[in-house]
Scaffold this motif. Structure first.
Motif, PDB file in Angstrom:
ATOM      1  N   GLY A  50       0.451   5.739 -36.470  1.00 14.04           N
ATOM      2  CA  GLY A  50       1.535   5.631 -35.499  1.00 14.04           C
ATOM      3  C   GLY A  50       1.641   4.257 -34.859  1.00 14.04           C
ATOM      4  N   TRP A  51       2.760   4.071 -34.171  1.00 15.34           N
ATOM      5  CA  TRP A  51       3.074   2.812 -33.494  1.00 15.34           C
ATOM      6  C   TRP A  51       1.985   2.449 -32.496  1.00 15.34           C
ATOM      7  CZ3 TRP A  51       6.627  -0.858 -34.220  1.00 15.34           C
ATOM      8  CH2 TRP A  51       6.819  -1.782 -33.202  1.00 15.34           C
ATOM      9  N   HIS A  52       1.506   1.206 -32.580  1.00 16.14           N
ATOM     10  CA  HIS A  52       0.521   0.699 -31.627  1.00 16.14           C
ATOM     11  C   HIS A  52       0.683  -0.809 -31.500  1.00 16.14           C
ATOM     12  CE1 HIS A  52      -1.382   0.485 -35.590  1.00 16.14           C
ATOM     13  NE2 HIS A  52      -2.155  -0.477 -35.115  1.00 16.14           N
ATOM     14  N   ILE A  53       0.210  -1.337 -30.375  1.00 13.50           N
ATOM     15  CA  ILE A  53       0.353  -2.754 -30.056  1.00 13.50           C
ATOM     16  C   ILE A  53      -1.025  -3.399 -30.030  1.00 13.50           C
ATOM     17  CG2 ILE A  53       1.060  -4.400 -28.261  1.00 13.50           C
ATOM     18  CD1 ILE A  53       3.243  -2.369 -27.488  1.00 13.50           C
ATOM     19  N   GLU A  72       7.852  -2.839 -37.911  1.00 10.18           N
ATOM     20  CA  GLU A  72       7.536  -3.821 -36.876  1.00 10.18           C
ATOM     21  C   GLU A  72       8.805  -4.101 -36.092  1.00 10.18           C
ATOM     22  OE1 GLU A  72       6.887  -7.843 -38.253  1.00 10.18           O
ATOM     23  OE2 GLU A  72       7.841  -7.355 -40.151  1.00 10.18           O
ATOM     24  N   LYS A  73       8.660  -4.306 -34.810  1.00 10.16           N
ATOM     25  CA  LYS A  73       9.809  -4.547 -33.931  1.00 10.16           C
ATOM     26  C   LYS A  73      10.888  -3.524 -34.241  1.00 10.16           C
ATOM     27  CE  LYS A  73       8.719  -9.403 -33.507  1.00 10.16           C
ATOM     28  NZ  LYS A  73       9.105 -10.747 -33.834  1.00 10.16           N
ATOM     29  N   ASP A  74      12.050  -3.974 -34.695  1.00 12.98           N
ATOM     30  CA  ASP A  74      13.148  -3.060 -34.996  1.00 12.98           C
ATOM     31  C   ASP A  74      13.448  -3.036 -36.498  1.00 12.98           C
ATOM     32  OD1 ASP A  74      14.136  -5.596 -35.221  1.00 12.98           O
ATOM     33  OD2 ASP A  74      15.932  -5.256 -34.029  1.00 12.98           O
ATOM     34  N   ARG A  75      12.446  -3.340 -37.321  1.00 14.40           N
ATOM     35  CA  ARG A  75      12.664  -3.459 -38.762  1.00 14.40           C
ATOM     36  C   ARG A  75      11.645  -2.636 -39.544  1.00 14.40           C
ATOM     37  NH1 ARG A  75      12.153  -9.371 -40.788  1.00 14.40           N
ATOM     38  NH2 ARG A  75      10.033  -8.975 -40.105  1.00 14.40           N
ATOM     39  N   ALA A  76      12.131  -1.940 -40.564  1.00 15.60           N
ATOM     40  CA  ALA A  76      11.270  -1.202 -41.489  1.00 15.60           C
ATOM     41  C   ALA A  76      11.387  -1.854 -42.859  1.00 15.60           C
ATOM     42  CB  ALA A  76      11.690   0.257 -41.557  1.00 15.60           C
ATOM     43  N   THR A  77      10.238  -2.112 -43.496  1.00 24.59           N
ATOM     44  CA  THR A  77      10.213  -2.773 -44.791  1.00 24.59           C
ATOM     45  C   THR A  77       9.408  -1.934 -45.767  1.00 24.59           C
ATOM     46  OG1 THR A  77      10.242  -4.923 -43.661  1.00 24.59           O
ATOM     47  CG2 THR A  77       9.585  -4.916 -45.976  1.00 24.59           C
ATOM     48  N   ASP A  78       9.954  -1.712 -46.962  1.00 22.75           N
ATOM     49  CA  ASP A  78       9.212  -1.019 -48.015  1.00 22.75           C
ATOM     50  C   ASP A  78       8.122  -1.949 -48.520  1.00 22.75           C
ATOM     51  OD1 ASP A  78      10.810   1.277 -47.893  1.00 22.75           O
ATOM     52  OD2 ASP A  78      12.254   0.440 -49.304  1.00 22.75           O
ATOM     53  N   VAL A  79       6.921  -1.397 -48.722  1.00 27.94           N
ATOM     54  CA  VAL A  79       5.785  -2.196 -49.189  1.00 27.94           C
ATOM     55  C   VAL A  79       5.137  -1.546 -50.404  1.00 27.94           C
ATOM     56  CG1 VAL A  79       5.298  -3.263 -46.947  1.00 27.94           C
ATOM     57  CG2 VAL A  79       4.206  -1.093 -47.523  1.00 27.94           C
ATOM     58  N   THR A  80       4.520  -2.393 -51.232  1.00 29.15           N
ATOM     59  CA  THR A  80       3.819  -1.941 -52.424  1.00 29.15           C
ATOM     60  C   THR A  80       2.682  -2.927 -52.712  1.00 29.15           C
ATOM     61  OG1 THR A  80       4.133  -1.150 -54.692  1.00 29.15           O
ATOM     62  CG2 THR A  80       5.348  -3.134 -54.068  1.00 29.15           C
ATOM     63  N   ALA A  81       1.903  -2.673 -53.749  1.00 28.66           N
ATOM     64  CA  ALA A  81       0.733  -3.494 -54.078  1.00 28.66           C
ATOM     65  C   ALA A  81       1.074  -4.983 -54.095  1.00 28.66           C
ATOM     66  CB  ALA A  81       0.158  -3.062 -55.414  1.00 28.66           C
ATOM     67  N   GLU A  91       2.299  -7.925 -30.531  1.00 26.14           N
ATOM     68  CA  GLU A  91       3.346  -7.165 -31.217  1.00 26.14           C
ATOM     69  C   GLU A  91       2.821  -5.792 -31.627  1.00 26.14           C
ATOM     70  OE1 GLU A  91       6.495  -8.087 -31.659  1.00 26.14           O
ATOM     71  OE2 GLU A  91       6.173 -10.034 -30.709  1.00 26.14           O
ATOM     72  N   GLY A  92       3.751  -4.883 -31.915  1.00 23.43           N
ATOM     73  CA  GLY A  92       3.391  -3.535 -32.348  1.00 23.43           C
ATOM     74  C   GLY A  92       3.812  -3.278 -33.775  1.00 23.43           C
ATOM     75  N   HIS A  93       3.222  -2.229 -34.357  1.00 20.39           N
ATOM     76  CA  HIS A  93       3.559  -1.867 -35.731  1.00 20.39           C
ATOM     77  C   HIS A  93       3.079  -0.465 -36.050  1.00 20.39           C
ATOM     78  CE1 HIS A  93      -0.548  -2.710 -37.679  1.00 20.39           C
ATOM     79  NE2 HIS A  93      -0.704  -2.934 -36.393  1.00 20.39           N
ATOM     80  N   SER A  94       3.576   0.047 -37.171  1.00 18.48           N
ATOM     81  CA  SER A  94       3.087   1.300 -37.743  1.00 18.48           C
ATOM     82  C   SER A  94       3.289   1.221 -39.248  1.00 18.48           C
ATOM     83  CB  SER A  94       3.825   2.509 -37.150  1.00 18.48           C
ATOM     84  OG  SER A  94       5.186   2.478 -37.497  1.00 18.48           O
ATOM     85  N   ILE A  95       2.683   2.173 -39.969  1.00 17.87           N
ATOM     86  CA  ILE A  95       2.829   2.206 -41.421  1.00 17.87           C
ATOM     87  C   ILE A  95       2.806   3.660 -41.864  1.00 17.87           C
ATOM     88  CG2 ILE A  95       0.354   1.926 -41.890  1.00 17.87           C
ATOM     89  CD1 ILE A  95       1.278   0.111 -44.305  1.00 17.87           C
ATOM     90  N   GLU A  96       3.601   3.949 -42.895  1.00 19.71           N
ATOM     91  CA  GLU A  96       3.718   5.322 -43.396  1.00 19.71           C
ATOM     92  C   GLU A  96       3.667   5.329 -44.918  1.00 19.71           C
ATOM     93  OE1 GLU A  96       6.969   8.994 -43.336  1.00 19.71           O
ATOM     94  OE2 GLU A  96       7.318   7.197 -42.155  1.00 19.71           O
TER      95      GLU A  96
END
Length: 112
Positions: A50-53, A72-81, A91-96
Motif C-alpha cells: 500500500g501507499w506509504h511515504i 507515485e504521486k498522481d501517476r501509475a506506470t506498468d512495470v516489468t523485468a 515522496e510516496g508510492h505503492s506497487i501492485e
C-alpha cells in the motif's frame, strides 16, 4: 561472512492487499547506518504494498520478474523485468502485482 537471507511473510503491508514475502538479503545492522532494508520482495498475483511515504530516505525497486503497476504521486506506470522505480525522499508510492505470476523485485531503503 556468508549467510542465508531471512524470510518474512506478511499480509496487507502498508494497507495493501494479500501476501508479501520479504527475503532480507542484508539486515539493518549490515547497512551500517546508511539504510534499513535490502531485500528481494515477492508479491503474489493480486497482492500489493500500500501507499506509504519515505521521510529522509528513498527506496528504489528493481523489477526482476512479473508484471505490475507502480504508483507515485498522481501517476501509475506498468512495470516489468528490467524496470527501475525510484522514489525521492519525502515522496510516496505503492506497487501492485497485475499479472498471473509472482512479481519479484529488489528493494533498497537508504538514507538521503
Amino acid at each position: 561472512m556468508v549467510r542465508k537471507e531471512r524470510v518474512v511473510k506478511k499480509e496487507n503491508v502498508n494497507g495493501g492487499k494479500g501476501p508479501v514475502t520479504i527475503n532480507n538479503v542484508l539486515e539493518k545492522e549490515d547497512l551500517f547506518g546508511h539504510g534499513r532494508l535490502y531485500a528481494r520482495i515477492v508479491l503474489a498475483p493480486g497482492s500489493s504494498i500500500g501507499w506509504h511515504i519515505h521521510e529522509h530516505e528513498t527506496e528504489p525497486y528493481y523489477i526482476l520478474s512479473g508484471t505490475g503497476k507502480f504508483i507515485e504521486k498522481d501517476r501509475a506506470t506498468d512495470v516489468t523485468a528490467g524496470d527501475v522505480c525510484i522514489i525521492a525522499p519525502g515522496e510516496g508510492h505503492s506497487i501492485e502485482n497485475t499479472g498471473d505470476g509472482d512479481l519479484v523485485f529488489m528493494a533498497l531503503i537508504y538514507n538521503e
